[in-house]
Scaffold this motif. Structure first.
Motif, PDB file in Angstrom:
ATOM      1  N   THR B  50       0.798  -1.221   0.000  1.00 51.23           N
ATOM      2  CA  THR B  50       0.000   0.000   0.000  1.00 51.23           C
ATOM      3  C   THR B  50       0.835   1.276   0.000  1.00 51.23           C
ATOM      4  O   THR B  50       0.289   2.355  -0.212  1.00 51.23           O
ATOM      5  N   GLY B  51       2.147   1.162   0.257  1.00 43.92           N
ATOM      6  CA  GLY B  51       2.991   2.355   0.326  1.00 43.92           C
ATOM      7  C   GLY B  51       2.806   3.148   1.618  1.00 43.92           C
ATOM      8  O   GLY B  51       3.331   4.244   1.758  1.00 43.92           O
ATOM      9  N   ILE B  52       2.026   2.591   2.554  1.00 39.25           N
ATOM     10  CA  ILE B  52       1.787   3.302   3.810  1.00 39.25           C
ATOM     11  C   ILE B  52       2.784   2.815   4.857  1.00 39.25           C
ATOM     12  O   ILE B  52       3.021   1.618   4.990  1.00 39.25           O
ATOM     13  N   ASP B  53       3.362   3.764   5.582  1.00 35.97           N
ATOM     14  CA  ASP B  53       4.315   3.440   6.637  1.00 35.97           C
ATOM     15  C   ASP B  53       3.539   3.230   7.947  1.00 35.97           C
ATOM     16  O   ASP B  53       2.952   4.161   8.468  1.00 35.97           O
ATOM     17  N   LEU B  54       3.521   1.983   8.427  1.00 35.53           N
ATOM     18  CA  LEU B  54       2.771   1.683   9.654  1.00 35.53           C
ATOM     19  C   LEU B  54       3.680   1.840  10.869  1.00 35.53           C
ATOM     20  O   LEU B  54       4.740   1.233  10.938  1.00 35.53           O
ATOM     21  N   ARG B  55       3.265   2.694  11.825  1.00 33.92           N
ATOM     22  CA  ARG B  55       4.034   2.844  13.064  1.00 33.92           C
ATOM     23  C   ARG B  55       3.117   2.522  14.227  1.00 33.92           C
ATOM     24  O   ARG B  55       1.981   2.966  14.252  1.00 33.92           O
ATOM     25  N   TRP B  56       3.628   1.755  15.170  1.00 31.96           N
ATOM     26  CA  TRP B  56       2.746   1.397  16.273  1.00 31.96           C
ATOM     27  C   TRP B  56       3.418   1.567  17.618  1.00 31.96           C
ATOM     28  O   TRP B  56       4.631   1.491  17.732  1.00 31.96           O
ATOM     29  N   THR B  57       2.601   1.826  18.623  1.00 27.74           N
ATOM     30  CA  THR B  57       3.079   1.850  19.992  1.00 27.74           C
ATOM     31  C   THR B  57       2.320   0.756  20.720  1.00 27.74           C
ATOM     32  O   THR B  57       1.101   0.660  20.624  1.00 27.74           O
ATOM     33  N   ALA B  58       3.054  -0.124  21.396  1.00 25.74           N
ATOM     34  CA  ALA B  58       2.452  -1.311  22.025  1.00 25.74           C
ATOM     35  C   ALA B  58       2.267  -1.055  23.511  1.00 25.74           C
ATOM     36  O   ALA B  58       3.229  -0.995  24.257  1.00 25.74           O
ATOM     37  N   ILE B  59       1.033  -0.876  23.931  1.00 25.18           N
ATOM     38  CA  ILE B  59       0.808  -0.386  25.285  1.00 25.18           C
ATOM     39  C   ILE B  59      -0.304  -1.095  26.028  1.00 25.18           C
ATOM     40  O   ILE B  59      -0.615  -0.737  27.142  1.00 25.18           O
ATOM     41  N   GLY B  60      -0.943  -2.083  25.435  1.00 24.95           N
ATOM     42  CA  GLY B  60      -2.072  -2.715  26.121  1.00 24.95           C
ATOM     43  C   GLY B  60      -3.386  -2.075  25.697  1.00 24.95           C
ATOM     44  O   GLY B  60      -3.438  -0.893  25.381  1.00 24.95           O
ATOM     45  N   THR B  61      -4.448  -2.894  25.718  1.00 26.40           N
ATOM     46  CA  THR B  61      -5.724  -2.457  25.155  1.00 26.40           C
ATOM     47  C   THR B  61      -6.309  -1.232  25.857  1.00 26.40           C
ATOM     48  O   THR B  61      -6.816  -0.323  25.202  1.00 26.40           O
ATOM     49  N   GLY B  62      -6.230  -1.192  27.199  1.00 29.81           N
ATOM     50  CA  GLY B  62      -6.847  -0.076  27.922  1.00 29.81           C
ATOM     51  C   GLY B  62      -6.277   1.255  27.486  1.00 29.81           C
ATOM     52  O   GLY B  62      -7.001   2.184  27.134  1.00 29.81           O
ATOM     53  N   LYS B  63      -4.928   1.357  27.474  1.00 30.93           N
ATOM     54  CA  LYS B  63      -4.289   2.616  27.091  1.00 30.93           C
ATOM     55  C   LYS B  63      -4.498   2.893  25.612  1.00 30.93           C
ATOM     56  O   LYS B  63      -4.621   4.044  25.200  1.00 30.93           O
ATOM     57  N   ALA B  64      -4.526   1.814  24.802  1.00 28.84           N
ATOM     58  CA  ALA B  64      -4.723   1.990  23.365  1.00 28.84           C
ATOM     59  C   ALA B  64      -6.085   2.633  23.107  1.00 28.84           C
ATOM     60  O   ALA B  64      -6.198   3.578  22.320  1.00 28.84           O
ATOM     61  N   LEU B  65      -7.114   2.153  23.789  1.00 30.30           N
ATOM     62  CA  LEU B  65      -8.451   2.729  23.619  1.00 30.30           C
ATOM     63  C   LEU B  65      -8.461   4.192  24.065  1.00 30.30           C
ATOM     64  O   LEU B  65      -9.088   5.045  23.435  1.00 30.30           O
ATOM     65  N   ALA B  66      -7.738   4.479  25.151  1.00 28.34           N
ATOM     66  CA  ALA B  66      -7.664   5.865  25.638  1.00 28.34           C
ATOM     67  C   ALA B  66      -6.985   6.754  24.603  1.00 28.34           C
ATOM     68  O   ALA B  66      -7.405   7.894  24.371  1.00 28.34           O
ATOM     69  N   MET B  67      -5.930   6.238  23.955  1.00 26.33           N
ATOM     70  CA  MET B  67      -5.246   7.030  22.927  1.00 26.33           C
ATOM     71  C   MET B  67      -6.176   7.303  21.759  1.00 26.33           C
ATOM     72  O   MET B  67      -6.122   8.367  21.139  1.00 26.33           O
ATOM     73  N   GLY B  68      -7.040   6.332  21.434  1.00 27.58           N
ATOM     74  CA  GLY B  68      -8.028   6.534  20.381  1.00 27.58           C
ATOM     75  C   GLY B  68      -9.007   7.639  20.769  1.00 27.58           C
ATOM     76  O   GLY B  68      -9.322   8.521  19.969  1.00 27.58           O
ATOM     77  N   ARG B  69      -9.469   7.593  22.019  1.00 26.82           N
ATOM     78  CA  ARG B  69     -10.398   8.622  22.497  1.00 26.82           C
ATOM     79  C   ARG B  69      -9.754  10.000  22.434  1.00 26.82           C
ATOM     80  O   ARG B  69     -10.411  10.992  22.189  1.00 26.82           O
TER      81      ARG B  69
END
Lengths: 231, 272
Positions: B50-69
């Motif tokens: 896709t040519g998209i650069d995927l970057r991730w931070t691995a922090i656990g579901t609870g914090k991940a949902l908070a980052m989304g919010r």
């Protein structure tokens, strides 16, 4: 004990085989801490000069504040900077969260009090005849600032080294603001925390060795600077 | 001199980071997808397609949902269906797509001091409380932690908190397994992370799987896009591409083919 020796052996293998992940963390650390220390010096040196050179009301309180900030915990700075840089925070527009400049913002806040306090002390302790002499020679305020800082260059170098040491070894800000993103914001310290958590001690030890080497190189450069200054 | 050089260097680096800006998709995810190495396997394939650069931070579901919010990431890859549905209902996330599953297992020392081997989950949880078998909890509001808390409730107990035998590490999954191993205690983990831990220990881990196979231990992973209606700056289009790609036949096969020591860590189930 075996895993320690094992780890040390593998650490040397990682370092000498040019292991990409290890070197990525190293170069990101050097990049972000150089950026931070540059900002610290550019902002901190003039402020330190003002604080050490001028007499004004509230100066003692300010100096005490700077000395207190010297021991500001890095996780608290991380938390504050995260809150500021988050999309919903006041500086969210800048898009600095999870970037190297973002970490540098936090690390600059960490190093700034060190540079300011040490510069102020250096300026205070300078030969009191310097300023009147410069004035009689017709120096502008900017020239006074630059000349004084130049005369204090040695203490400035020491300030830079002290600040660099704190910046290069901090983890709270890098972890929270940087997000420990592989190839992008993973620094030596966050990588060590991650690898130890995963039980991969070898890479942790390898990175620890590099951190020690950087500290050694920085101190060596101070000795060099001192020699140059004494000549 | 020193100042001038560092200034010049930093300017170059700033320009370099700006110059590299292409399509970057920011993801928050659980520790299991990262710690197992699954994302290291998938990300380059995704970038190539896709040519998209995927970057991730691995922090656990609870914090991940908070980052989304907080609108701090574009896409989420998490495993706590109950909490995910709440986010969707609240309008914080959309396009929830299930992608793969594995199962949770309770692991402990081979000597099994609390004697839970082969028990059902509910029975095992009760036994830990009675026999005071050391139980290590992540205590970090991650998907695994949420699951564990629900198991105490399923066993009809209050969630332990200050008891001597209940250890809350506040760390990622493999770190928590290592704490449990040091203490000769038990913990709950997803199978993928357990296999990774087994591989780390060269196939001879201190902790073995003692409780497994219960229906309640099913562990579903899903992806969700952060809702652009609430977070206008979010890269919704890229998030959609990522979710579609993860559900595509190619990525699903790559997930099924991801193995450590010959064992499959995740089972794809998009579109099922």
């Amino acid at each position: 004990m075996d895993y320690l020796l094992d780890g040390l052996m593998q650490a040397f293998v990682l370092l000498f085989s040019g292991h990409e992940e290890t070197y990525s963390a190293v170069s990101i650390t050097i990049m972000v801490s150089s950026l931070s220390i540059a900002c610290c010096l550019i902002i901190g040196a003039p402020l330190g000069f003002l604080l050490g050179n001028n007499k004004f009301p509230g100066r003692k309180v300010l100096r005490m504040l700077m000395d207190t900030l010297l021991s500001f915990p890095t996780v608290v700075i991380g938390l504050l900077v995260y809150a500021m840089l988050s999309s919903k925070g006041p500086l969210g527009e800048l898009g600095l969260l999870f970037t190297i400049p973002g970490i540098a913002v936090g690390q600059t806040l960490l190093g700034l009090p060190i540079v300011i306090a040490m510069t102020a002390t250096a300026v205070e302790n300078m030969d009191s005849r310097l300023k009147p002499t410069l004035r009689t020679l017709g120096a502008s305020p900017r020239q006074v600032l630059l000349t004084t800082l130049w005369e204090a260059r040695f203490h400035m170098a020491l300030a830079a080294v002290a600040a660099y040491g704190r910046i290069v070894s901090e983890i709270g800000i890098s972890m929270m603001v940087g997000g420990n993103i592989k190839w992008h914001t993973r620094t030596i310290t966050t990588a060590i925390a991650l690898e130890t958590g995963k039980g991969q001690f070898a890479m942790g030890i390898a990175l620890g060795l590099v951190l020690l080497l950087i500290a050694f190189a920085v101190n060596l450069s101070v000795v060099g600077l001192r020699r140059m200054a004494e000549k | 001199m020193l100042v001038a050089t560092t200034v010049a260097l930093s300017l170059i680096m700033m320009l370099a980071t700006v110059g590299m800006a292409k399509d970057v998709l920011m993801m928050a995810t659980t520790t299991s997808t990262d710690n197992t190495g699954l994302l290291d396997e998938l990300a380059p394939m995704f970038t190539e397609d896709t040519g998209i650069d995927l970057r991730w931070t691995a922090i656990g579901t609870g914090k991940a949902l908070a980052m989304g919010r907080n609108c701090d990431v574009d896409v989420l890859l998490v495993h706590a269906p109950g909490a995910e549905k709440k986010e969707v209902d609240a309008g914080n996330a959309i396009d929830r797509t299930q992608l793969m599953y594995n199962d949770f297992v309770i692991i402990g020392p081979a000597s099994d001091p609390a004697g839970v081997k082969g028990m059902g989950v509910v029975e095992a949880m009760k036994t830990f409380a009675v026999k005071h078998g050391v139980f290590c909890s992540r205590g970090d509001n991650s998907g695994t932690n949420k699951k564990e808390l629900s198991l105490w409730k399923a066993a009809g107990m209050a969630v332990p908190e200050k008891q001597d035998w209940y250890v809350q590490t506040g760390q990622g999954m493999i770190a928590t397994i290592r704490v449990a191993a040091e203490k000769g205690g038990y913990t709950m983990t997803d199978r993928g992370t357990y296999i990774k831990y087994e591989a780390n220990e060269k196939g001879n881990p201190a902790l073995k799987v003692l409780v497994e196979g219960d229906k309640t231990l099913f562990n579903q992973y899903s992806a969700m896009a952060v809702n652009p209606a609430k977070c206008p700056k979010v890269q919704y289009e890229l998030a959609g591409k990522f979710i579609d790609w993860m559900a595509s036949a190619k990525a699903q096969k790559a997930i099924a083919d991801f193995r450590l020591m010959g064992k499959q860590l995740f089972t794809p189930n998009a579109g099922m």
